[in-house]
Design a protein around this motif. Structure first.
Motif, mmCIF file in Angstrom:
data_model
loop_
_atom_site.group_PDB
_atom_site.id
_atom_site.type_symbol
_atom_site.label_atom_id
_atom_site.label_comp_id
_atom_site.label_asym_id
_atom_site.label_seq_id
_atom_site.Cartn_x
_atom_site.Cartn_y
_atom_site.Cartn_z
ATOM 1 N N ASP A 31 0.797 -1.230 0.000
ATOM 2 C CA ASP A 31 0.000 0.000 0.000
ATOM 3 C C ASP A 31 0.823 1.270 0.000
ATOM 4 O O ASP A 31 0.276 2.371 0.172
ATOM 5 C CB ASP A 31 -0.987 0.004 1.174
ATOM 6 C CG ASP A 31 -0.295 -0.083 2.529
ATOM 7 O OD1 ASP A 31 -0.998 -0.098 3.549
ATOM 8 O OD2 ASP A 31 0.945 -0.138 2.558
ATOM 9 N N TYR A 32 2.113 1.153 -0.233
ATOM 10 C CA TYR A 32 2.956 2.353 -0.225
ATOM 11 C C TYR A 32 4.246 2.003 -0.935
ATOM 12 O O TYR A 32 4.847 0.954 -0.652
ATOM 13 C CB TYR A 32 3.216 2.774 1.229
ATOM 14 C CG TYR A 32 4.149 3.937 1.445
ATOM 15 C CD1 TYR A 32 5.383 3.759 2.060
ATOM 16 C CD2 TYR A 32 3.789 5.237 1.096
ATOM 17 C CE1 TYR A 32 6.233 4.817 2.296
ATOM 18 C CE2 TYR A 32 4.641 6.307 1.330
ATOM 19 C CZ TYR A 32 5.855 6.090 1.935
ATOM 20 O OH TYR A 32 6.697 7.140 2.178
ATOM 21 N N TYR A 36 14.050 5.773 -2.637
ATOM 22 C CA TYR A 36 15.107 6.410 -1.864
ATOM 23 C C TYR A 36 16.329 6.630 -2.748
ATOM 24 O O TYR A 36 16.628 5.824 -3.640
ATOM 25 C CB TYR A 36 15.483 5.553 -0.646
ATOM 26 C CG TYR A 36 14.513 5.682 0.507
ATOM 27 C CD1 TYR A 36 13.274 5.045 0.470
ATOM 28 C CD2 TYR A 36 14.830 6.457 1.620
ATOM 29 C CE1 TYR A 36 12.370 5.182 1.526
ATOM 30 C CE2 TYR A 36 13.937 6.596 2.683
ATOM 31 C CZ TYR A 36 12.712 5.955 2.615
ATOM 32 O OH TYR A 36 11.825 6.095 3.667
ATOM 33 N N LEU A 46 14.636 9.683 1.446
ATOM 34 C CA LEU A 46 13.392 9.582 0.681
ATOM 35 C C LEU A 46 13.377 10.619 -0.427
ATOM 36 O O LEU A 46 13.603 11.808 -0.214
ATOM 37 C CB LEU A 46 12.190 9.787 1.603
ATOM 38 C CG LEU A 46 10.829 9.705 0.924
ATOM 39 C CD1 LEU A 46 10.569 8.293 0.392
ATOM 40 C CD2 LEU A 46 9.727 10.116 1.888
ATOM 41 N N ARG A 51 1.115 6.070 -3.485
ATOM 42 C CA ARG A 51 0.186 5.059 -2.985
ATOM 43 C C ARG A 51 -0.566 4.493 -4.177
ATOM 44 O O ARG A 51 -0.696 5.161 -5.211
ATOM 45 C CB ARG A 51 -0.759 5.673 -1.958
ATOM 46 C CG ARG A 51 -0.006 6.153 -0.729
ATOM 47 C CD ARG A 51 -0.919 6.567 0.404
ATOM 48 N NE ARG A 51 -0.131 7.090 1.537
ATOM 49 C CZ ARG A 51 0.391 6.331 2.484
ATOM 50 N NH1 ARG A 51 0.227 5.028 2.454
ATOM 51 N NH2 ARG A 51 1.082 6.875 3.468
ATOM 52 N N PHE A 89 16.922 3.245 -4.763
ATOM 53 C CA PHE A 89 16.246 2.048 -4.252
ATOM 54 C C PHE A 89 14.735 2.257 -4.306
ATOM 55 O O PHE A 89 14.224 3.268 -3.816
ATOM 56 C CB PHE A 89 16.632 1.772 -2.800
ATOM 57 C CG PHE A 89 18.066 1.376 -2.599
ATOM 58 C CD1 PHE A 89 19.020 2.316 -2.265
ATOM 59 C CD2 PHE A 89 18.454 0.047 -2.748
ATOM 60 C CE1 PHE A 89 20.349 1.951 -2.071
ATOM 61 C CE2 PHE A 89 19.780 -0.322 -2.558
ATOM 62 C CZ PHE A 89 20.731 0.634 -2.220
ATOM 63 N N SER A 93 5.668 -1.334 0.861
ATOM 64 C CA SER A 93 5.238 -1.625 2.222
ATOM 65 C C SER A 93 4.038 -2.561 2.199
ATOM 66 O O SER A 93 3.001 -2.225 1.609
ATOM 67 C CB SER A 93 4.862 -0.329 2.942
ATOM 68 O OG SER A 93 4.353 -0.606 4.229
ATOM 69 N N ASN A 98 2.790 -2.748 9.653
ATOM 70 C CA ASN A 98 2.856 -1.310 9.882
ATOM 71 C C ASN A 98 4.292 -0.819 10.014
ATOM 72 O O ASN A 98 4.524 0.325 10.379
ATOM 73 C CB ASN A 98 2.052 -0.920 11.127
ATOM 74 C CG ASN A 98 2.534 -1.668 12.364
ATOM 75 O OD1 ASN A 98 3.573 -2.312 12.338
ATOM 76 N ND2 ASN A 98 1.767 -1.586 13.438
ATOM 77 N N TYR A 99 5.246 -1.683 9.670
ATOM 78 C CA TYR A 99 6.635 -1.225 9.795
ATOM 79 C C TYR A 99 7.543 -1.745 8.679
ATOM 80 O O TYR A 99 8.595 -1.201 8.439
ATOM 81 C CB TYR A 99 7.221 -1.657 11.142
ATOM 82 C CG TYR A 99 7.473 -3.143 11.239
ATOM 83 C CD1 TYR A 99 6.478 -4.022 11.629
ATOM 84 C CD2 TYR A 99 8.711 -3.669 10.892
ATOM 85 C CE1 TYR A 99 6.713 -5.384 11.687
ATOM 86 C CE2 TYR A 99 8.958 -5.026 10.946
ATOM 87 C CZ TYR A 99 7.958 -5.886 11.346
ATOM 88 O OH TYR A 99 8.179 -7.225 11.388
ATOM 89 N N GLN A 100 7.143 -2.795 8.003
ATOM 90 C CA GLN A 100 8.033 -3.414 7.034
ATOM 91 C C GLN A 100 8.160 -2.610 5.759
ATOM 92 O O GLN A 100 7.205 -1.981 5.291
ATOM 93 C CB GLN A 100 7.503 -4.795 6.653
ATOM 94 C CG GLN A 100 7.996 -5.919 7.505
ATOM 95 C CD GLN A 100 7.620 -7.265 6.906
ATOM 96 O OE1 GLN A 100 6.559 -7.402 6.305
ATOM 97 N NE2 GLN A 100 8.464 -8.242 7.072
ATOM 98 N N LEU A 101 9.349 -2.675 5.173
ATOM 99 C CA LEU A 101 9.577 -2.227 3.814
ATOM 100 C C LEU A 101 10.343 -3.332 3.109
ATOM 101 O O LEU A 101 11.341 -3.831 3.633
ATOM 102 C CB LEU A 101 10.393 -0.930 3.774
ATOM 103 C CG LEU A 101 9.651 0.395 3.922
ATOM 104 C CD1 LEU A 101 10.644 1.550 3.941
ATOM 105 C CD2 LEU A 101 8.639 0.589 2.805
ATOM 106 N N TRP A 103 12.660 -4.045 0.044
ATOM 107 C CA TRP A 103 13.533 -3.203 -0.763
ATOM 108 C C TRP A 103 13.931 -3.882 -2.065
ATOM 109 O O TRP A 103 14.178 -5.095 -2.099
ATOM 110 C CB TRP A 103 14.800 -2.857 0.016
ATOM 111 C CG TRP A 103 14.568 -2.011 1.216
ATOM 112 C CD1 TRP A 103 14.248 -2.438 2.468
ATOM 113 C CD2 TRP A 103 14.641 -0.571 1.290
ATOM 114 N NE1 TRP A 103 14.119 -1.354 3.317
ATOM 115 C CE2 TRP A 103 14.362 -0.206 2.618
ATOM 116 C CE3 TRP A 103 14.934 0.433 0.358
ATOM 117 C CZ2 TRP A 103 14.337 1.129 3.043
ATOM 118 C CZ3 TRP A 103 14.915 1.749 0.780
ATOM 119 C CH2 TRP A 103 14.614 2.085 2.099
ATOM 120 N N ALA A 105 16.903 -4.116 -5.076
ATOM 121 C CA ALA A 105 18.350 -4.304 -4.924
ATOM 122 C C ALA A 105 19.153 -3.041 -5.229
ATOM 123 O O ALA A 105 20.355 -2.998 -4.944
ATOM 124 C CB ALA A 105 18.819 -5.452 -5.806
#
Lengths: 113, 115
Positions: A31-32, A36, A46, A51, A89, A93, A98-101, A103, A105
């Motif tokens: 959802d996000y 970066y 960032l 979204r 990068f 999410s 509510n915290y994971q990203l 990524w 490579a």
């Protein structure tokens, strides 16, 4: 396993050209989607984020395009400048976190003067 | 300064020694992350703190790695009996919100070299 696949690994673009970096994901429940930018010797910062309820977001020379059906999103840098040379990068999410990203490579971008 | 502060910026150690890396997050940021970045590589998640608790430490590579956070602020990453494969840049990031959809603010990293 959730993954975000980023391409290309490296990219060389002439000054004034358009730089395009692509990311694809394998799980629809994100959802996000932030991007970066990391300069040598620095931590990532960032750059721009989107979204899934919008298909495009533009901030100055930087644009994110989002294709929900293809599960792809990309970063376009218009009128690329030598100062844009950095590693980029993408990330995603998960909706159920509510915290994971997750990524990508990374893509090392070099803008030639 | 108002940013995330990490120390030391560079650490050279001998194989088998213990090292401690420190992260001072932005004041008021409750979420704190540690990542590892090997030369020219991507970001490898190590551990996530919310306040002083670590609900996700799934990325710690082995039991030689540990981390703690005190007072909802400073965090320390400890690597015991360092190995050459531990050589990397260790990045700390903090976020005002739980970082999944909030901006992560990264420090400049601690570069660890194990001889």
């Amino acid at each position: 396993q959730q993954q975000v696949k980023q391409s290309p690994q490296s990219l060389i673009v002439q000054k004034g050209g358009i730089s395009i970096i692509n990311c694809a994901y394998e799980n629809t429940a994100f959802d996000y989607f932030p991007w970066y930018q990391q300069f040598p010797g620095k931590g990532p910062a960032l750059l721009i984020a989107i979204r899934p309820d919008v298909s495009e977001k533009k901030e100055g020379r930087f644009t994110i395009s989002f294709n929900k059906s293809a599960k792809q999103f990309s970063l376009h840098i218009m009128d690329s400048q030598p100062g844009d040379s950095a590693t980029y990068f993408c990330a995603a999410s998960p909706q159920d976190s509510n915290y994971q990203l997750i990524w990508g490579a990374g893509t090392k971008l070099i803008i030639k003067p | 300064g108002a940013g995330v502060s990490q120390s030391p910026s560079n650490k050279v150690t001998e194989k088998g020694k213990d090292v401690e890396l420190r992260c001072d997050p932005i004041s008021g940021h409750t979420a704190l992350y540690w990542y590892r970045q090997s030369l020219g590589q991507g970001l490898e998640f190590l551990i996530y703190f919310q306040g002083n608790s670590a609900p996700d430490k799934s990325g710690l590579p082995s039991d030689r790695f540990s981390a703690e956070r005190t007072g909802g602020s400073v965090s320390t990453l400890t690597i015991q009996r360092t190995q050459q494969e531990d050589s990397a840049v260790y990045l700390c990031a903090s976020s005002f919100r739980q970082g999944g959809t909030g901006e992560l603010f990264f420090g400049e990293g601690s570069r660890l070299t194990v001889l």
